[in-house]
Enzyme design. Structure first.
Site, PDB file in Angstrom:
ATOM      1  N   ASP A 135     -50.453 -57.041 -70.860  1.00 50.89           N
ATOM      2  CA  ASP A 135     -51.015 -58.032 -71.794  1.00 50.89           C
ATOM      3  C   ASP A 135     -51.207 -57.632 -73.258  1.00 50.89           C
ATOM      4  OD1 ASP A 135     -53.618 -57.003 -72.336  1.00 50.89           O
ATOM      5  OD2 ASP A 135     -54.583 -58.274 -70.884  1.00 50.89           O
ATOM      6  N   CYS A 199     -67.766 -75.461 -68.871  1.00 50.24           N
ATOM      7  CA  CYS A 199     -67.562 -74.796 -70.161  1.00 50.24           C
ATOM      8  C   CYS A 199     -68.645 -75.189 -71.159  1.00 50.24           C
ATOM      9  CB  CYS A 199     -66.190 -75.139 -70.725  1.00 50.24           C
ATOM     10  SG  CYS A 199     -65.860 -74.336 -72.323  1.00 50.24           S
ATOM     11  N   CYS A 245     -65.685 -70.430 -66.219  1.00 58.30           N
ATOM     12  CA  CYS A 245     -64.660 -71.275 -65.614  1.00 58.30           C
ATOM     13  C   CYS A 245     -63.969 -70.588 -64.436  1.00 58.30           C
ATOM     14  CB  CYS A 245     -63.642 -71.719 -66.657  1.00 58.30           C
ATOM     15  SG  CYS A 245     -62.726 -70.378 -67.457  1.00 58.30           S
TER      16      CYS A 245
END
Length: 345
Positions: A135, A199, A245
């Site tokens: 990443d 959220c 989330c």
């Protein structure tokens, strides 16, 4: 080799031996829609201050352009499932909530070492060339992982798996070997909107869309300078990242325990005291977070986040910790201190 299927099966078996929870194969050109989606995302400004997304879009949107010699991409999952409920600290106003992945050693080092071992095994067994990515490179791991059948991008845009739940890192092994690809995965979110509803900052304009500029993970890690007052007031006690989330997803009932001891949470990072964190100077910050991904944002941005959490706590006894930083040499820290003092007045 005339038949690459046996090599693929041996490679996937070796991946499990190395400790990966799952592994699947796709082609470098398996996500042709990614470039247009990324361009639209950047054009809308939803990447915020993450200029690196725009700078290398030609590679990020087309894995086959990143390394033209690659013929296959092996996507691998590494579990980091938490032992504790990640949401439990949200109800502790004098404590900080740190993203699960950052409560331990930096996963980049651990995961990349494991990927390199697997890559060396492949070269020893069958030759060829490999490149491994975790990443920090211009690779869109989540679309590639969905194309490989490792999981699907949920309505919160993170990767989910019917076998693993939410809690896993992704690694990519590019190889010049042409391995049989696996079938892609499709969405299994159904009518569920739990991740969107929880959220705090409304970072999802629509299902399967994320506006990073409103995401707490972005605001606490990537965003430089002052955070807009209307957003900092919604950040609660999140000081580094956000798992809300992820943690609320029903698919986590299938989550498996992590086997890598290096991913076990440090006790002092599960629910640290806000007043103690606010008092860290640069040297103490670097020492406290040595080997942690938190170290990369630096003391100033970190303490700024802590002060927002103090301001959101509603606890007047934390006011002295904010007052002590009213004259901090870093302007965003001093601004955050004033904001926190005003909130607690």
């Amino acid at each position: 080799m005339d038949d690459p299927a046996p090599l693929k099966q041996r490679l996937l078996a070796q991946a499990r031996t190395e400790g990966f929870a799952a592994a699947r194969v796709t082609r470098p050109d398996a996500i042709p829609e990614a470039a247009a989606r990324l361009a639209a995302y950047v054009d809308a400004g939803r990447h915020g201050q993450m200029g690196w997304m725009a700078e290398r879009m030609h590679w990020r949107g087309a894995p086959d352009a990143l390394w033209p010699e690659a013929r296959s991409v092996v996507m691998l999952a590494e579990l980091y499932t938490p032992r504790e409920d990640p949401l439990q600290t949200l109800d502790m106003p004098d404590r900080a909530t740190i993203s699960v992945y950052a409560r331990r050693r930096d996963y980049h080092d651990v995961l990349k070492a494991r990927l390199k071992r697997l890559g060396r095994w492949l070269i020893e067994q069958a030759g060829g060339e490999i490149k491994v990515f975790v990443d920090t490179a211009p690779v869109m791991e989540k679309p590639l992982a969905q194309a490989a059948g490792l999981g699907w991008q949920g309505k919160h845009t993170n990767l989910l798996s019917r076998e693993l739940g939410s809690w896993f890192f992704l690694g990519a092994l590019f190889t010049t070997h042409e391995l049989p690809p696996d079938a892609p995965e499709s969405s299994h979110c159904g009518n569920c909107t739990a991740c969107l509803d929880i959220c705090p900052t409304g970072a999802f304009p629509a299902p399967y869309q994320l506006d990073a500029r409103r995401c707490i993970s972005y605001l606490t890690i990537e965003h430089r300078g002052q955070v807009a007052p209307e957003l900092r007031a919604r950040m609660g006690n999140h000081i580094y990242g956000c798992d809300d989330c992820l943690a609320v997803c029903p698919w986590n009932k299938f989550a498996r325990a992590a086997s890598e001891a290096k991913y076990a949470a440090r006790d002092d990072l599960v629910a640290p005291r806000l007043d103690e964190l606010a008092g860290l100077d640069d040297a103490a910050f670097r020492q406290h977070f040595s080997g942690s991904p938190i170290k990369r944002i630096g003391r100033d941005r970190f303490v700024r986040n802590v002060l927002y959490a103090i301001g959101n706590s509603g606890l007047k006894r934390l006011k002295p910790a904010a007052q002590a930083l009213l004259d901090d040499p870093d302007p965003p820290v001093a601004d955050a201190a004033r904001w926190a003092v005003d909130r607690l007045a």
